[in-house]
Design a protein around this motif. Structure first.
Motif, PDB file in Angstrom:
ATOM      1  N   ASP A   2       0.837  -1.199   0.000  1.00 24.98           N
ATOM      2  CA  ASP A   2       0.000   0.000   0.000  1.00 24.98           C
ATOM      3  C   ASP A   2       0.876   1.255   0.000  1.00 24.98           C
ATOM      4  O   ASP A   2       0.660   2.180  -0.805  1.00 24.98           O
ATOM      5  CB  ASP A   2      -0.904  -0.005   1.233  1.00 24.98           C
ATOM      6  N   ASN A   3       1.862   1.323   0.891  1.00 20.49           N
ATOM      7  CA  ASN A   3       2.765   2.475   0.912  1.00 20.49           C
ATOM      8  C   ASN A   3       3.665   2.486  -0.329  1.00 20.49           C
ATOM      9  O   ASN A   3       4.017   3.554  -0.849  1.00 20.49           O
ATOM     10  CB  ASN A   3       3.632   2.455   2.170  1.00 20.49           C
ATOM     11  N   ALA A   4       4.073   1.296  -0.801  1.00 22.41           N
ATOM     12  CA  ALA A   4       4.934   1.227  -1.983  1.00 22.41           C
ATOM     13  C   ALA A   4       4.228   1.869  -3.187  1.00 22.41           C
ATOM     14  O   ALA A   4       4.829   2.638  -3.951  1.00 22.41           O
ATOM     15  CB  ALA A   4       5.298  -0.216  -2.284  1.00 22.41           C
ATOM     16  N   LYS A   5       2.941   1.585  -3.367  1.00 21.27           N
ATOM     17  CA  LYS A   5       2.204   2.137  -4.507  1.00 21.27           C
ATOM     18  C   LYS A   5       2.143   3.667  -4.450  1.00 21.27           C
ATOM     19  O   LYS A   5       2.220   4.342  -5.478  1.00 21.27           O
ATOM     20  CB  LYS A   5       0.790   1.542  -4.526  1.00 21.27           C
ATOM     21  N   THR A   6       2.035   4.212  -3.205  1.00 18.41           N
ATOM     22  CA  THR A   6       1.994   5.670  -3.070  1.00 18.41           C
ATOM     23  C   THR A   6       3.247   6.317  -3.641  1.00 18.41           C
ATOM     24  O   THR A   6       3.176   7.297  -4.410  1.00 18.41           O
ATOM     25  CB  THR A   6       1.850   6.048  -1.591  1.00 18.41           C
ATOM     26  N   TYR A   7       4.414   5.755  -3.322  1.00 17.15           N
ATOM     27  CA  TYR A   7       5.678   6.375  -3.755  1.00 17.15           C
ATOM     28  C   TYR A   7       6.040   5.980  -5.193  1.00 17.15           C
ATOM     29  O   TYR A   7       6.727   6.745  -5.883  1.00 17.15           O
ATOM     30  CB  TYR A   7       6.784   6.018  -2.771  1.00 17.15           C
ATOM     31  N   TYR A   8       5.601   4.794  -5.629  1.00 26.77           N
ATOM     32  CA  TYR A   8       5.769   4.479  -7.063  1.00 26.77           C
ATOM     33  C   TYR A   8       5.003   5.497  -7.913  1.00 26.77           C
ATOM     34  O   TYR A   8       5.485   5.966  -8.958  1.00 26.77           O
ATOM     35  CB  TYR A   8       5.236   3.075  -7.354  1.00 26.77           C
ATOM     36  N   ASN A  19       9.276   1.018 -14.721  1.00 26.34           N
ATOM     37  CA  ASN A  19       9.285  -0.053 -13.716  1.00 26.34           C
ATOM     38  C   ASN A  19       8.241   0.223 -12.626  1.00 26.34           C
ATOM     39  O   ASN A  19       7.526  -0.693 -12.191  1.00 26.34           O
ATOM     40  CB  ASN A  19      10.679  -0.170 -13.084  1.00 26.34           C
ATOM     41  N   ALA A  20       8.187   1.467 -12.183  1.00 24.64           N
ATOM     42  CA  ALA A  20       7.216   1.824 -11.153  1.00 24.64           C
ATOM     43  C   ALA A  20       5.789   1.566 -11.630  1.00 24.64           C
ATOM     44  O   ALA A  20       4.952   1.022 -10.913  1.00 24.64           O
ATOM     45  CB  ALA A  20       7.392   3.290 -10.756  1.00 24.64           C
ATOM     46  N   GLN A  21       5.498   1.956 -12.899  1.00 23.59           N
ATOM     47  CA  GLN A  21       4.168   1.736 -13.442  1.00 23.59           C
ATOM     48  C   GLN A  21       3.868   0.250 -13.562  1.00 23.59           C
ATOM     49  O   GLN A  21       2.732  -0.184 -13.347  1.00 23.59           O
ATOM     50  CB  GLN A  21       4.071   2.414 -14.825  1.00 23.59           C
ATOM     51  N   ARG A  22       4.910  -0.532 -13.859  1.00 23.77           N
ATOM     52  CA  ARG A  22       4.704  -1.990 -13.948  1.00 23.77           C
ATOM     53  C   ARG A  22       4.320  -2.572 -12.586  1.00 23.77           C
ATOM     54  O   ARG A  22       3.414  -3.393 -12.476  1.00 23.77           O
ATOM     55  CB  ARG A  22       5.995  -2.642 -14.459  1.00 23.77           C
ATOM     56  N   TYR A  23       4.953  -2.116 -11.535  1.00 23.99           N
ATOM     57  CA  TYR A  23       4.586  -2.595 -10.196  1.00 23.99           C
ATOM     58  C   TYR A  23       3.172  -2.144  -9.822  1.00 23.99           C
ATOM     59  O   TYR A  23       2.412  -2.922  -9.221  1.00 23.99           O
ATOM     60  CB  TYR A  23       5.573  -2.059  -9.138  1.00 23.99           C
ATOM     61  N   LEU A  24       2.813  -0.941 -10.232  1.00 25.48           N
ATOM     62  CA  LEU A  24       1.457  -0.475  -9.935  1.00 25.48           C
ATOM     63  C   LEU A  24       0.431  -1.305 -10.668  1.00 25.48           C
ATOM     64  O   LEU A  24      -0.600  -1.714 -10.096  1.00 25.48           O
ATOM     65  CB  LEU A  24       1.326   1.000 -10.341  1.00 25.48           C
ATOM     66  N   ASN A  25       0.678  -1.601 -11.936  1.00 23.40           N
ATOM     67  CA  ASN A  25      -0.268  -2.389 -12.724  1.00 23.40           C
ATOM     68  C   ASN A  25      -0.361  -3.820 -12.224  1.00 23.40           C
ATOM     69  O   ASN A  25      -1.428  -4.435 -12.236  1.00 23.40           O
ATOM     70  CB  ASN A  25       0.158  -2.385 -14.190  1.00 23.40           C
ATOM     71  N   THR A  26       0.758  -4.379 -11.802  1.00 25.04           N
ATOM     72  CA  THR A  26       0.761  -5.769 -11.303  1.00 25.04           C
ATOM     73  C   THR A  26      -0.108  -5.920 -10.072  1.00 25.04           C
ATOM     74  O   THR A  26      -0.897  -6.850  -9.955  1.00 25.04           O
ATOM     75  CB  THR A  26       2.214  -6.206 -10.967  1.00 25.04           C
ATOM     76  N   GLU A  27       0.016  -4.997  -9.128  1.00 22.58           N
ATOM     77  CA  GLU A  27      -0.748  -5.114  -7.891  1.00 22.58           C
ATOM     78  C   GLU A  27      -2.219  -4.774  -8.064  1.00 22.58           C
ATOM     79  O   GLU A  27      -3.055  -5.152  -7.293  1.00 22.58           O
ATOM     80  CB  GLU A  27      -0.135  -4.191  -6.812  1.00 22.58           C
TER      81      GLU A  27
END
Length: 454
Positions: A424-430, A445-453
């Motif tokens: 939850d906090n990771a998505k905020t800073y991504y 990369n950040a957008q990829r992590y956001l889309n994955t979750e």
């Protein structure tokens, strides 16, 4: 295992190969200490915490420098709500072994959390106040105070036990049993809890009324049937006559009421109206007095509020100047990180013009070095996979400069949260990084992590 005489590593024999000391008894002492430590581990696993404490104390009596046993004793104390005892054991452990000691991490987790420290202090003060009320035989106040203690520290076994003891004295055995069950969930085999529970069960048995015996019933045979009836059953043949008399009296009373009651009712109504008029006059007079008193109360409340605000402002100023002084001392000593931390706690609203000049001078010189030092510590912690520490340090950096190192501080803060299983906090800073640095590889990369979750 090291030789007690020279500190050299010991082999299988009973003689130290380095200094020639006889270590046979020493080895037996260490083995006994470790045996009690293993016994405590087994007891702690089944929540026999009081048994584990006894085994660990015995282990430390054999060998006071058994660091694992001392750290576990602190953890068991902490689990039973005895925070002061736990901190004592961890401080002793850290003094015996300053490096590579888990006690350092336990102490840091508590000392770096001001809210937890404040809760611990409040718990101690309220528990001591409850004990004072008990000595003064003010059981009601002691119960109220203990409830506050347990709301702050639900794991305090001694608090549950003392509350149960007060309920026992008040003969509130159901509430006492509930408190003892809460204590038993924390420490399953605590002898004090079990002893109190025995007293509670005895009290409950005494208070439960026994079932009425069938001594007041008699039975007899009538032909082929068995008749059961109360022993003192009487012939009620005269009841019918009495009922008829009561009905007659009731009819006479009803007729009388229809003739007399209306006049009586009118007289009562007139009296009631007069009394209401007098009451209204009295209420009007009292309302004036109440309005005057309310105005006085509002004035006093305003004075109290102003006094509290002035007191809070004075406390804030004192704290601000203390932090500024600490920052100056740390800066002159070359401790940039400590100086930066102290400056972060300074509230510039309370500073005078001269003090503001000092603050600006120190802050300008410390800020760059402080961010660099904290950023390096955060990166070292991240590389060592100590993600909790890395998160703490990266947060300090971005609070001062969100774009530090071309946004790398922001990106690795998100990475630390993700690798610490806090998505939850990771998505905020991504998301912040992706918004600040669109079109970069790390933003992708950040957008990829956001889309994955998602």
């Amino acid at each position: 295992m090291e030789c007690y005489n020279c500190g050299a590593k010991l082999g299988k024999g009973d003689i130290c190969q380095n200094c020639g000391a006889n270590v046979k008894i020493y080895k037996k002492i260490i083995m006994a200490s470790n045996a009690y430590y293993n016994d405590a581990l087994e007891k702690a696993a089944v929540r026999d915490l009081s048994g584990a404490i006894e085994s660990l104390r015995t282990s430390l009596r054999f060998y006071k420098m058994n660091i694992d046993a001392r750290n576990l004793l602190g953890l068991v104390y902490f689990e039973t709500g005895e925070v002061v005892e736990a901190l004592t054991e961890w401080v002793i452990s850290k003094n015996y072994q300053p490096r590579d000691n888990a006690a350092s991490r336990y102490l840091n987790e508590i000392q770096n959390n001001p809210s937890r420290l404040d809760t611990i202090n409040q718990t101690i003060k309220k528990y001591n106040q409850a004990l004072l009320y008990c000595r003064q035989d003010s059981r009601d106040l002691a119960i109220i105070q203990l409830k506050k203690v347990l709301s702050l520290n639900p794991k305090l076994v001694s608090g549950h036990q003392l509350l149960a003891l007060l309920y026992i004295q008040e003969k509130k055995y159901d509430l006492a049993k509930k408190s003892l069950r809460n204590a038993g969930k924390i420490d399953a085999n605590n002898t004090t809890t079990l002893r109190y529970l025995k007293e509670v069960n005895a009290g409950l048995r005494e208070n439960n009324p026994k079932k009425q015996k069938n001594e007041d019933l008699i039975s007899y045979q009538s032909g082929n049937e068995t008749i059961i009836q109360p022993r003192y059953l009487k012939d009620n043949s005269a009841i019918g006559t009495i009922i008829n008399m009561v009905i007659g009296i009731a009819i006479g009373a009803a007729i009388t009421c229809f003739l007399i009651v209306p006049g009586v009712r009118r007289e009562i109504q007139n009296q009631a109206k007069a009394e209401v008029l007098d009451a209204n006059n009295a209420v009007a007079s009292k309302n004036q007095s109440i309005s005057s008193l309310e105005a006085q109360i509002e004035d006093l409340t305003s004075q109290i509020t102003d006094a509290k605000n002035e007191e809070e402002s004075s406390a804030g100023k004192v704290n601000t100047y203390e932090q500024l002084l600490q920052a100056y001392v740390a800066y002159t000593d070359g401790d940039i990180e400590k100086a930066g931390t102290a400056l972060g706690n300074v509230n510039t609203d309370y500073l005078s013009d001269d003090s503001m000049t000092v603050y600006d001078t120190i802050n300008a010189q410390v800020n760059a070095e402080y961010i660099s030092a904290v950023y390096k510590e955060a990166t070292d912690a991240y590389n060592a996979q100590e993600f909790t520490q890395a998160i703490e340090d990266y947060l300090k950096v971005i609070e001062l400069d969100e774009t530090y190192d071309n946004g790398n501080a922001l990106y690795y803060l998100a990475q630390s949260y993700r690798r610490n299983d806090d998505m939850d906090n990771a998505k905020t800073y991504y998301q912040k990084f992706a918004d600040l640095y669109p079109g970069t590889e790390r933003a992708a990369n950040a957008q990829r992590y956001l889309n994955t979750e998602e």
